[in-house]
Structures are given as C-alpha cells and as structure tokens.
Motif scaffolding. Structure first.
Motif, PDB file in Angstrom:
ATOM      1  N   UNK A 356      27.366  13.283 -32.496  1.00 35.90           N
ATOM      2  CA  UNK A 356      27.058  13.199 -31.069  1.00 35.90           C
ATOM      3  C   UNK A 356      25.593  12.796 -30.876  1.00 35.90           C
ATOM      4  N   UNK A 357      25.373  11.878 -29.915  1.00 36.70           N
ATOM      5  CA  UNK A 357      23.995  11.498 -29.561  1.00 36.70           C
ATOM      6  C   UNK A 357      23.474  10.312 -30.315  1.00 36.70           C
ATOM      7  N   UNK A 358      24.368   9.517 -30.954  1.00 37.76           N
ATOM      8  CA  UNK A 358      23.866   8.349 -31.675  1.00 37.76           C
ATOM      9  C   UNK A 358      23.877   7.122 -30.786  1.00 37.76           C
ATOM     10  N   UNK A 359      25.021   6.909 -30.057  1.00 35.03           N
ATOM     11  CA  UNK A 359      25.136   5.695 -29.274  1.00 35.03           C
ATOM     12  C   UNK A 359      24.869   5.902 -27.797  1.00 35.03           C
ATOM     13  N   UNK A 360      24.693   7.125 -27.378  1.00 34.50           N
ATOM     14  CA  UNK A 360      24.534   7.367 -25.952  1.00 34.50           C
ATOM     15  C   UNK A 360      23.067   7.482 -25.538  1.00 34.50           C
ATOM     16  N   UNK A 361      22.173   7.008 -26.371  1.00 36.42           N
ATOM     17  CA  UNK A 361      20.769   6.955 -25.993  1.00 36.42           C
ATOM     18  C   UNK A 361      19.912   7.965 -26.703  1.00 36.42           C
ATOM     19  N   UNK A 362      20.516   8.976 -27.327  1.00 36.47           N
ATOM     20  CA  UNK A 362      19.700   9.957 -28.049  1.00 36.47           C
ATOM     21  C   UNK A 362      19.288   9.394 -29.393  1.00 36.47           C
ATOM     22  N   UNK A 363      18.400  10.076 -30.057  1.00 36.00           N
ATOM     23  CA  UNK A 363      17.919   9.609 -31.348  1.00 36.00           C
ATOM     24  C   UNK A 363      18.139  10.695 -32.381  1.00 36.00           C
ATOM     25  N   UNK A 392      33.603  -0.412 -18.856  1.00 38.33           N
ATOM     26  CA  UNK A 392      33.322   0.049 -20.216  1.00 38.33           C
ATOM     27  C   UNK A 392      32.930   1.516 -20.151  1.00 38.33           C
ATOM     28  N   UNK A 393      33.551   2.315 -21.013  1.00 39.00           N
ATOM     29  CA  UNK A 393      33.218   3.735 -21.133  1.00 39.00           C
ATOM     30  C   UNK A 393      32.869   4.023 -22.587  1.00 39.00           C
ATOM     31  N   UNK A 394      31.863   4.845 -22.800  1.00 42.10           N
ATOM     32  CA  UNK A 394      31.501   5.202 -24.169  1.00 42.10           C
ATOM     33  C   UNK A 394      30.816   6.556 -24.144  1.00 42.10           C
ATOM     34  N   UNK A 395      30.932   7.267 -25.237  1.00 38.43           N
ATOM     35  CA  UNK A 395      30.297   8.560 -25.326  1.00 38.43           C
ATOM     36  C   UNK A 395      30.920   9.419 -26.408  1.00 38.43           C
ATOM     37  N   UNK A 396      30.347  10.593 -26.655  1.00 39.33           N
ATOM     38  CA  UNK A 396      30.851  11.476 -27.702  1.00 39.33           C
ATOM     39  C   UNK A 396      32.193  12.093 -27.303  1.00 39.33           C
ATOM     40  N   UNK A 397      32.971  12.436 -28.304  1.00 32.46           N
ATOM     41  CA  UNK A 397      34.246  13.103 -28.095  1.00 32.46           C
ATOM     42  C   UNK A 397      34.102  14.594 -28.389  1.00 32.46           C
ATOM     43  N   UNK A 398      35.177  15.325 -28.063  1.00 37.15           N
ATOM     44  CA  UNK A 398      35.121  16.778 -28.229  1.00 37.15           C
ATOM     45  C   UNK A 398      35.032  17.195 -29.688  1.00 37.15           C
ATOM     46  N   UNK A 399      35.569  16.364 -30.606  1.00 42.15           N
ATOM     47  CA  UNK A 399      35.551  16.728 -32.020  1.00 42.15           C
ATOM     48  C   UNK A 399      34.293  16.246 -32.736  1.00 42.15           C
ATOM     49  N   UNK A 400      33.287  15.839 -31.973  1.00 44.06           N
ATOM     50  CA  UNK A 400      32.038  15.424 -32.592  1.00 44.06           C
ATOM     51  C   UNK A 400      31.978  13.964 -32.970  1.00 44.06           C
ATOM     52  N   UNK A 401      32.985  13.198 -32.588  1.00 45.06           N
ATOM     53  CA  UNK A 401      32.987  11.771 -32.885  1.00 45.06           C
ATOM     54  C   UNK A 401      32.444  10.960 -31.708  1.00 45.06           C
ATOM     55  N   UNK A 402      32.801   9.696 -31.732  1.00 48.00           N
ATOM     56  CA  UNK A 402      32.334   8.794 -30.683  1.00 48.00           C
ATOM     57  C   UNK A 402      33.457   7.836 -30.326  1.00 48.00           C
ATOM     58  N   UNK A 403      33.582   7.528 -29.027  1.00 46.63           N
ATOM     59  CA  UNK A 403      34.630   6.639 -28.558  1.00 46.63           C
ATOM     60  C   UNK A 403      34.037   5.548 -27.680  1.00 46.63           C
ATOM     61  N   UNK A 404      34.506   4.336 -27.937  1.00 43.30           N
ATOM     62  CA  UNK A 404      34.139   3.175 -27.121  1.00 43.30           C
ATOM     63  C   UNK A 404      35.428   2.614 -26.535  1.00 43.30           C
ATOM     64  N   UNK A 405      35.517   2.575 -25.211  1.00 40.41           N
ATOM     65  CA  UNK A 405      36.747   2.124 -24.556  1.00 40.41           C
ATOM     66  C   UNK A 405      36.397   1.112 -23.472  1.00 40.41           C
TER      67      UNK A 405
END
Length: 412
Positions: A356-363, A392-405
């Motif tokens: 979580x926090x890799x693609x949504x702007x966090x570092x 376009x929707x993107x962000x972390x998932x509940x299981x700690x992954x990441x989804x791009x839709x």
C-alpha cells in the motif's frame, strides 16, 4: 500596405501630430485649394460686382479670402482650429466661403460627432449672418437660410460618409488580422496537442521497454553463474528492447523537433502503426519472457467491431499496468482481466500484491535493483481515459495489494 488602409490608419494618430503626405494627399489638397478658390471667386463676384478697385472693403475681402485658402494647407494637422477661424471669417469675408466649406468637410472626416456638431453650428450661424448682410434680391431670406442649411448638411454628410468608410476599412483590417492570429493560434495549439499526444504515447512505450531492459539486466547482475544459454537469451532480449526503445525515441524526438506544420506532419506520417487490443497477448508473452508471472482473462465480444481508438487506449492501459507492476512489485503474480462488449464498454483491471502507498502518491524506501518511476504514468493514463470519455480508478486493496481499473466507452 494598401493606400486605403494607410489613409484610414492616420485616423488613429493623436490630434495635431504631423503626418507624411502621400501622393494622393497632394492631389486632394490641390483639388481642394482650386475648389476653394472657385467658390470664393463666385461668392466674391456676387458680393462685390464692381471688383476690388471700387472700395477698400472689397480689397480686404480679397486679401483675407486668399489667405484663408492658403490656410487650408494645414487643415489636416489642425482641422478644428482652422475650421473655427474660417467659419468666423466667412460671416464677413465673401472670398472665404469656399475655404470654410473645405475646412468643415475636413472636420467631418477627421473628428467624431461631438466635435463636428459645434463646428456645424458655428458655420450655420456664420452663413446666416453673411446671408443677412448680403441678401439675394431674387430669393426670400427664409429660402436662402434653408439653402445654407442644405449645403452645410450635404458637406457634413459627405465627410461623415468618408469617415465611416475609413473606419470600416480599419475594422475589416483588424478583423482579418485577428482571424489570422486566431488561425495561427489554433494551428499552434493543434501542433502542441499532437506533440503532447505523441509524447504521451512514446512515454508508455519507452517505460515498457526500459522496464524490460532493467529486469533482464538485473537478472544478469544477480545471477552471474547463469548458464550461457540463459545469458545469451537475456542479452538478446536486452539488445532487441534497446533497439526498439531507440527507434521509438528517434520517432518522438523527430516529431517534437518539428518547427513547422509540414515537418510535424511528415514526422507523424513515419510513425509505425500503433498497437491495439489484438496485440495484448503478444504484450503478455513479452512480459512473461522478461520473468513476470501473469494470469490473464481476455473476454471481448465481437472484437472485430471494436473501434481502433478504444483498442489502442486499452492496450496502453494494460502496458502501463504491467510496467508499474514490474517496477513496484517485482516477482509478484499479476492478474490481467480485459472484458467488453458493444454498448457496454471495455473494462481493464490489473491487480498485483503491491504494498500500500506505492502508486497512490506515497513514497517508500527504494531497494536494490528496483526500477525508478517518474510518477506520471498513472497521470497520463487518467488523461488518456478522460479524453476518450472513460474513467480510471486506482488504489490499494484490502489485502494489501494494488488495483488499476479503467473503463472505456464502446458505442454500439
């Protein structure tokens, strides 16, 4: 510059400012001077039928009238002042009638109505005074005054028409200039838009190629004892990807350096055909060859009816998603789901177990061998899908992954 435009542009100069006389000005001034002399002689002969030798007043009238005609030489620089002086003199000087008429016409041509109206009133009063002093025995005074009003109205109307024509020329010139500037602006904006589109397209391609290069180079770095066959295969992929990246880079630089529309069009025409949704399987195999673990599910109804633009945008979404997965979740299993139908749209979903926090702007801290990212890939996808009418929707998932839709419209 056309003569009519040059003449009209002088209307914009400040009052009293000297202007260079054109050949046409010399001709017009000469005609105006001769006309003032002719009208002055006729008026003078009617007022003093015995000529200047009979009385002192006739001589004074002749001399002053001649001076008023000469004063017309400065009527362009000081039209109002000269018109006032000649208007006052015309109430008593018969020879100045023609010069006063020319001066009134000049004011009507070069000055707005708020300035012309007082000069008109002055000339009407002066002409009325002259008519009263020198009445015509063959015409009643009321008709003489009416004739004076008609003559003044005709002079002012003619001058106003000339002024209106000059302003119309200036208006048409300014309108044409604005239209030309707007056209140039539209061409420049269209060129910039096309360059930005190509740059965005090339960003997706280069990011994909370079991420493949990084993965294979990283494999060679961390496995120096790999069999020669694997080393050779990885080196071949690196060479091929580097060659393709250089070709893509050459194309985008050629387009972006184009300084004119023809150069940009020529560079654009040399661009290779852009991939569509039909090329997604090849993209997945290429990523697998680079070491990615991918599970795909492709379900497109009536793929032959899919618009090319929709297929191209869908391909770029998949490509950018795989590139991000290689950068931020190396070695993870990536799920690629693409589905769509006419009137329903095309849905692209890419999931991977990215922290979580890799693609949504966090570092987060970088690790050895990790591929650096610019952070503009998701932004570019958002712009692409928005321009296509999708979302376009993107962000972390509940299981700690990441989804791009992404969803793209597919008209029936």
């Amino acid at each position: 510059m056309p003569l009519a435009v040059a003449i009209a542009e002088r209307e914009l100069l400040p009052p009293g400012m000297p202007v260079k006389r054109l050949t046409r000005d010399w001709i017009v001034d000469g005609v105006a001077f001769l006309l003032a002399i002719l009208v002055g002689v006729l008026t003078y002969a009617d007022a003093f039928p015995d000529g200047p030798g009979q009385e002192t007043l006739a001589v004074i009238d002749l001399v002053v009238g001649a001076l008023t005609c000469i004063a017309l030489w400065w009527r362009r620089r000081w039209p109002v002042q000269i018109a006032i002086v000649l208007g006052v003199l015309s109430s008593a000087i018969a020879f100045s009638a023609g010069a006063a008429a020319v001066a009134l016409f000049t004011v009507a041509v070069h000055r707005p109505a708020r300035v012309v109206l007082p000069v008109i009133a002055l000339n009407v009063v002066s002409a009325s005074v002259y008519t009263a002093v020198h009445p015509d025995d063959d015409m009643a005074l009321i008709w003489q005054l009416l004739l004076v009003a008609v003559i003044v109205a005709a002079i002012v109307g003619w001058g106003t028409a000339v002024r209106g024509r000059r302003h119309l020329i200036l208006s048409l010139r300014d309108r044409a200039r604005r239209a030309e500037n707007e056209q140039q602006l539209q061409v420049s904006q269209a060129r910039d838009h096309e360059r930005a589109r190509i740059a965005r397209e090339m960003h997706d391609v280069l990011a994909h190629r370079i991420s493949l290069l990084s993965m294979h180079a990283g494999a060679l770095e961390f496995r120096p004892d790999a069999p020669p066959e694997e080393v050779a295969r990885a080196a071949g992929v690196i060479r091929s990807s580097a060659h393709q990246a250089l070709e893509d880079l050459r194309e985008v630089i050629g387009v972006l350096r184009g300084s004119d529309e023809a150069g940009a069009s020529e560079a654009t025409s040399t661009t290779r055909p852009q991939p569509t949704l039909d090329d997604v399987p090849a993209l997945l195999e290429e990523s697998r060859a680079a070491g990615m673990r991918i599970r795909e599910q492709l379900a497109i109804e009536q793929p032959d009816a899919l618009p090319t633009s929709v297929g191209r945008n869908a391909y770029r979404v998949v490509q950018e998603g795989l590139t991000n997965a290689r950068k931020h979740a190396p070695g993870a299993v990536v799920d690629v789901v693409v589905s769509g139908a006419p009137a329903v749209g095309v849905t692209i979903e890419i999931r991977n177990p990215t922290p979580v926090g890799v693609l949504d702007g966090a570092s987060r801290p970088a690790v050895a061998g990790e591929i650096p990212g610019s952070g503009t890939g998701i932004i570019g996808l958002g712009e692409r899908t928005a321009l296509a009418g999708g979302r376009l929707d993107h962000g972390p998932t509940a299981d700690g992954g990441f989804r791009l839709r992404a969803w793209l419209p597919w008209p029936r």
